[in-house]
Design an enzyme around this catalytic site. Structure first.
Site, PDB file in Angstrom:
ATOM      1  CD1 TRP A 299       6.803   3.338   4.009  1.00 56.63           C
ATOM      2  CD2 TRP A 299       7.846   4.215   2.238  1.00 56.63           C
ATOM      3  NE1 TRP A 299       7.170   4.608   4.327  1.00 56.63           N
ATOM      4  CE2 TRP A 299       7.807   5.182   3.248  1.00 56.63           C
ATOM      5  CE3 TRP A 299       8.441   4.545   1.019  1.00 56.63           C
ATOM      6  CZ2 TRP A 299       8.359   6.454   3.102  1.00 56.63           C
ATOM      7  CZ3 TRP A 299       8.986   5.822   0.880  1.00 56.63           C
ATOM      8  CH2 TRP A 299       8.944   6.758   1.922  1.00 56.63           C
TER       9      TRP A 299
ATOM     10  CE  LYS B 133       4.814  26.947  -1.782  1.00 56.36           C
ATOM     11  NZ  LYS B 133       6.193  27.287  -1.453  1.00 56.36           N
TER      12      LYS B 133
ATOM     13  CG  HIS C 248      -1.618   1.298   1.470  1.00 57.21           C
ATOM     14  ND1 HIS C 248      -2.637   1.759   0.662  1.00 57.21           N
ATOM     15  CD2 HIS C 248      -1.413   2.262   2.403  1.00 57.21           C
ATOM     16  CE1 HIS C 248      -3.030   2.946   1.111  1.00 57.21           C
ATOM     17  NE2 HIS C 248      -2.300   3.276   2.161  1.00 57.21           N
TER      18      HIS C 248
ATOM     19  CG  HIS D  92      11.849  14.838   5.231  1.00 56.78           C
ATOM     20  ND1 HIS D  92      10.760  14.430   5.957  1.00 56.78           N
ATOM     21  CD2 HIS D  92      11.665  16.136   4.987  1.00 56.78           C
ATOM     22  CE1 HIS D  92       9.962  15.452   6.157  1.00 56.78           C
ATOM     23  NE2 HIS D  92      10.494  16.503   5.588  1.00 56.78           N
TER      24      HIS D  92
ATOM     25  CG  ASP E 108       6.863  16.965 -26.982  1.00 50.64           C
ATOM     26  OD1 ASP E 108       7.049  16.669 -25.782  1.00 50.64           O
ATOM     27  OD2 ASP E 108       6.299  16.218 -27.781  1.00 50.64           O
TER      28      ASP E 108
ATOM     29  CB  THR F 121       5.063  25.247   5.121  1.00 51.04           C
ATOM     30  OG1 THR F 121       6.261  24.549   4.806  1.00 51.04           O
ATOM     31  CG2 THR F 121       3.884  24.454   4.641  1.00 51.04           C
TER      32      THR F 121
ATOM     33  CG  HIS G   1      12.346  15.007  10.706  1.00 46.66           C
ATOM     34  ND1 HIS G   1      12.224  16.169   9.992  1.00 46.66           N
ATOM     35  CD2 HIS G   1      11.709  14.083   9.969  1.00 46.66           C
ATOM     36  CE1 HIS G   1      11.552  15.957   8.895  1.00 46.66           C
ATOM     37  NE2 HIS G   1      11.224  14.697   8.856  1.00 46.66           N
ATOM     38  CG  HIS G   2      11.778  10.464   8.745  1.00 48.48           C
ATOM     39  ND1 HIS G   2      10.459  10.188   8.472  1.00 48.48           N
ATOM     40  CD2 HIS G   2      12.072  11.565   8.030  1.00 48.48           C
ATOM     41  CE1 HIS G   2       9.992  11.078   7.608  1.00 48.48           C
ATOM     42  NE2 HIS G   2      10.953  11.930   7.322  1.00 48.48           N
TER      43      HIS G   2
ATOM     44  CD  GLU H  93       9.350  10.288  -3.055  1.00 50.58           C
ATOM     45  OE1 GLU H  93      10.346  10.673  -3.707  1.00 50.58           O
ATOM     46  OE2 GLU H  93       8.328   9.833  -3.578  1.00 50.58           O
TER      47      GLU H  93
ATOM     48  CB  SER I 204       0.047  28.236  -6.575  1.00 52.14           C
ATOM     49  OG  SER I 204       0.582  27.846  -5.335  1.00 52.14           O
TER      50      SER I 204
ATOM     51  CE1 TYR J  99       8.282  19.899   2.871  1.00 50.01           C
ATOM     52  CE2 TYR J  99       9.950  18.252   3.365  1.00 50.01           C
ATOM     53  CZ  TYR J  99       9.032  19.185   3.795  1.00 50.01           C
ATOM     54  OH  TYR J  99       8.837  19.383   5.125  1.00 50.01           O
TER      55      TYR J  99
ATOM     56  CB  SER K 242      11.260   6.381 -14.413  1.00 48.99           C
ATOM     57  OG  SER K 242      10.194   7.276 -14.277  1.00 48.99           O
ATOM     58  CB  SER K 243      12.224   9.736 -10.418  1.00 47.87           C
ATOM     59  OG  SER K 243      11.184   8.868 -10.114  1.00 47.87           O
TER      60      SER K 243
ATOM     61  NE  ARG L 280       3.433   3.997  10.802  1.00 43.98           N
ATOM     62  CZ  ARG L 280       4.296   4.570   9.955  1.00 43.98           C
ATOM     63  NH1 ARG L 280       5.265   5.297  10.386  1.00 43.98           N
ATOM     64  NH2 ARG L 280       4.161   4.378   8.662  1.00 43.98           N
TER      65      ARG L 280
END
Lengths: 312, 556
Positions: B147, B339, B82, B261, B111, B336, B310-311, B263, B276, B265, B177-178, B458
């Site tokens: 994950w 924004k 998941h 992390h 293009d 943040t 921080h993880h 990721e 926006s 963002y 790919s990314s 969890r």
């Protein structure tokens, strides 16, 4: 609130400090969220496009003063939050200096070994502590990463192979505090539970004394048969029973199993009937557990249960 | 004048000609950014349904204490797949796909800079997805190590099944790919803008895609190399992450979160971009503080690469490291917050039209602020020690990823569907979708905050019958079922609108960016004529020649 547990029932000075900080920050967050919600609600009501009004509103591109204000306010909030973080951290996690650990907790897939280096007691899944004493715990792991978590008493701390950690732990009041492994550690992560039993100094000393007793190995009768089966049926390959050749540390030390409250790190309450069920088919109650189904006959189960219950 | 060497070379071999009505082949063989964009969206939709079914299985298993719906192994496979699916195969491909479709249109280009690379990026995602899901058909099923695949649990002695190997291979394909699509976006945005489209006039969505692309190029290689190391460990017996043989379990966590992390963002910045675009158009006002919205994005991008540990507050890195990572993480709240306040200020004084895209955009603000505030709280290490690895965290990141990224994705779909297809989506079904989502989403996840601070860990396939745990989990499960219903309404809406939606015309929302200047759907060559760009809102200038955004802009 006490029966909600966790943060609603902090039972140590460390946990009170962390819970206090959490409440404080949640309070600030609720206020900020409230301001945003009120502003957005007002905007939704006040600035909704009226039917038939197709004119464009005033085109406002921004305001430098406002931008500065709403950059500075969050900076101020972060400054306060950081200051509180520093002070709480100092209260919860003071340096250990050259203290020796009072208890060594070792995570295994999926149970806890509890070792008291000062007295030599080794038990499993149930941590006995004297009330009110600030104890230093050393947290280790033998296999994968686990996490020692008793929500009402202490911070979470990972048990990492090759990287021992320390935490301070105390319990303000006597009682049983439930905890669990908090880092995913494989199939039976859910059933790797902790019972922390806080008792008076006398009760604790008495418990420790009993744990150190090396029981007599029965030679005859049902219990004697059980003792023999224990040595011949491969039980001894993984478990320890003091006073016998069984000295392996792969599974929990079973010398004083009969004084523990649960079996299988919390899957069954400890009673002769449940112990028999567990021995007959551990995989039924803890699927994936490293204790295999030994295919014991009913009479063998009976004998081993009688033996384990007789160890005093 | 010396001849400049072009950054984007002319194609030596001409690109395959795009003939219309060639059926499936015209899609499979396509190098057109619009077709590739649409294929990205369809693929992410398919994976969204798969990942959603996995979520429902998880929630049904947790509906009651000690429930026996699935085995622990299957449960662990479900939450692993998941998370992996939703992050790498739903939100990322969706946002990259929308970017691939819209970036060239928004900057007036024909293009992407590298159309073939663009096609390769897309097919690598599909290839990665097939590798990942093929693992279900191996002997012991898919990966069951989460994950995050923490070593040494994900390593040989503890995971002998093939699941994690397929997992690593699939994600390596997605990683390549990314990086490719990140590079493609950067070159496209920097070199292919039409005359007048200066960096300071870029639509904010393009700004956010640009920052996201830099993040992709810088952080994906971190995890790709860690994946390669894990493959060596698993297949060739290396021991990078096995402490028993001199490796380090914590090293994997540094690599994983060093990518993981930023990721977050990568998953939220393009969503900010969508918001926006949507909020100004439906408030009929330009974005408030354009420079601050764009600049704060750059600030978030820079900060995001320095906060990974921080993880890892429970790992025991010591208080000096914990304090640094607490402070750095809290700092992200500042750009943040800027924004969020700019979006609110954009609505202030507007004439707001509450079509479905705007409903999702406004709800996004509230739900995302919820997730953001709990995020600031857990940036403080002592709070993190209380709530990490509990359901509080599950609630927190679902508020960011569902209430944030997915709400923005829904807003984006309703907003650009007319451009993609030439037809409007049904507003009635859209409102059903919206309200079911609001009820289902908050019901599922709000209550999990409480479960977390009460002590529910969890990633547990079962839990004991503690006071209220059963009923609170049941509420969450019912919420998840409502959420599933809302997705069915959404998919139904897409089908119905494709067949019989109202004709959209070029610019149904009276929006201002260049993609609305061409036909819906755009012709193969995108534009017959690109309107002159003399400000941030070319179509506003065109419609209001007396009050252009930049009255003194040079006419090109």
């Amino acid at each position: 609130m006490e029966n909600l547990g966790g943060i609603f029932n902090p039972s140590s000075p460390e946990m009170e400090a962390m819970a206090g900080l959490t409440y404080y920050i949640i309070g600030i967050s609720v206020v900020i969220l409230g301001i945003i919600v009120v502003a957005v609600t007002y905007i939704i009501i006040r600035y909704r496009k009226q039917h038939g009004d197709n004119s464009e509103p005033f085109q406002n591109f921004g305001d430098l003063r406002l931008e500065i204000v709403w950059t500075l306010i969050p900076i101020a909030i972060v400054a306060v939050l950081f200051q509180l973080t520093c002070s709480t951290m100092r209260a919860v996690d003071p340096p250990i200096g050259d203290h020796e650990p009072d208890i060594v907790v070792t995570g295994h897939q999926w149970w806890w070994e509890i070792y008291y280096p000062k007295s030599g007691v080794i038990t499993a899944n149930e941590v006995h502590v004297p009330v009110g004493k600030n104890l230093l715990l050393r947290i280790e792991s033998i296999d994968v990463i686990h996490d020692f978590w008793v929500p009402e008493l202490a911070r979470k701390i990972d048990a990492i192979p090759g990287h021992p950690n320390h935490i301070w732990l105390s319990a303000s009041e006597a009682g049983v505090y439930l905890g669990a492994c908090a880092e995913f550690c494989g199939t039976q992560h859910a059933n790797m539970r902790i019972r922390l039993i806080a008792q008076t100094e006398e009760e604790f000393n008495e418990w420790q004394k009993q744990e150190l007793v090396i029981p007599q190995t029965p030679r005859a009768g049902l219990t004697g048969k059980g003792a023999q089966l224990f040595q011949t049926k491969a039980c001894m390959n993984c478990h320890t029973i003091l006073g016998t050749p069984a000295a392996a540390r792969i599974g929990p030390n079973l010398t004083h199993l009969n004084k523990r409250q649960t079996i299988g790190a919390g899957v069954l309450t400890n009673s002769p009937e449940n112990l028999a069920k567990w021995l007959a088919d551990p995989q039924k109650y803890k699927q994936g557990s490293l204790m295999p189904n030994m295919k014991l006959t009913e009479s063998e189960v009976k004998a081993i249960v009688a033996y384990l219950e007789a160890l005093k | 004048m010396s001849t400049k060497i072009p950054l984007v070379p002319e194609n030596i071999k001409p690109l395959p000609a795009l003939k219309e009505n060639e059926g499936m082949l015209s899609w499979v063989a396509s190098v057109d950014h619009k077709q590739i964009g649409i294929m990205y969206l369809l693929a992410s939709m398919v994976f969204f349904v798969i990942g959603g079914i996995e979520a429902l299985v998880i929630r049904i298993q947790l509906a009651q204490p000690e429930f026996d719906f699935i085995s622990p192994e299957v449960y662990n496979q479900m939450f692993t797949m998941h998370g992996t699916t939703m992050i790498f195969f739903v939100v990322m491909p969706f946002l990259i796909g929308v970017g691939v479709y819209l970036v060239p249109l928004m900057i007036g280009a024909r293009d992407m800079a590298f159309p073939r690379l663009n096609a390769l990026s897309f097919w690598l995602v599909i290839f990665g997805g097939i590798l990942l899901y093929y693992s279900f058909f191996t002997q012991s099923g898919a990966s069951e190590v989460g994950w995050f695949a923490y070593a040494p649990l994900s390593e040989k002695p503890f995971s002998l099944n093939k699941g994690p190997t397929y997992w690593v291979l699939g994600l390596l394909a997605v990683g390549i790919s990314s990086v490719a699509s990140g590079l493609n976006n950067i070159v496209t945005i920097l070199t292919m803008r039409i005359k007048g489209m200066t960096i300071r006039r870029l639509p904010l969505f393009v700004w956010m895609i640009l920052v996201t692309s830099f993040l992709l190029v810088f952080v994906i290689p971190v995890i790709a190399s860690a994946f390669a190391m894990m493959l060596l460990d698993r297949l060739l017996g290396a021991t990078f992450f096995t402490p028993a043989h001199g490796g380090s379990a914590i090293l994997w966590q540094h690599f994983f979160w060093g990518f993981g992390h930023p990721e977050v963002y990568i998953l939220i910045l393009p969503a900010f971009g969508i918001i926006s675009e949507v909020i100004p158009v439906f408030s009929r006002k330009p974005i408030f503080g354009y420079e601050f919205v764009a600049g704060s994005t750059v600030a978030i991008g820079l900060l995001s690469v320095g906060v990974w540990a921080h993880h890892m507050f429970a790992v025991g890195l010591g208080n000096v490291a914990n304090l640094y990572f607490s402070l750095a993480s809290m700092l992200i709240a500042i750009p943040t917050g800027v924004k969020v306040l700019n979006w609110v200020a954009t609505m202030w004084g507007g004439k707001i039209y509450f079509a479905t895209p705007m409903l999702f955009a406004v709800a996004f603000i509230i739900e995302f602020v919820m997730g953001g505030l709990t995020g600031v709280a857990i940036a403080s290490a002592p709070i993190d020690w209380v709530v990490t690895d509990s359901y509080f965290i599950v609630a927190h990141f679902h508020y960011v990823l569902y209430g944030g990224s997915l709400f923005a994705i829904f807003a984006g779909v309703y907003y650009w569907f007319p451009k993609f297809t030439g037809r409007m989506m049904s507003e009635t079904l859209g409102k059903w979708h919206f309200w079911l989502t609001i009820v289902g989403f908050n019901m599922t996840f709000f209550i999990q905050h409480f479960l977390g601070v009460m002590g529910m860990p969890r990633r547990t396939y079962t839990y004991q019958d503690f006071p209220y745990w059963g009923s609170m989990n049941l509420v969450s499960t019912i919420g998840a079922l409502i959420l599933a219903l809302s997705i069915l309404v959404f998919i139904w809406n897409i089908f119905v609108s494709l067949r019989s939606g109202k004709e959209a015309g070029n610019n149904p929302w009276h929006a201002w960016t260049l993609e609305w200047a061409t036909s819906s759907p755009p012709a193969v060559h995108n534009f017959d004529l690109v309107p002159p760009v003399r400000g941030r809102r070319p179509l506003w200038d065109l419609e209001h020649p007396d009050t252009p955004d930049e009255p003194n802009a040079k006419v090109v």
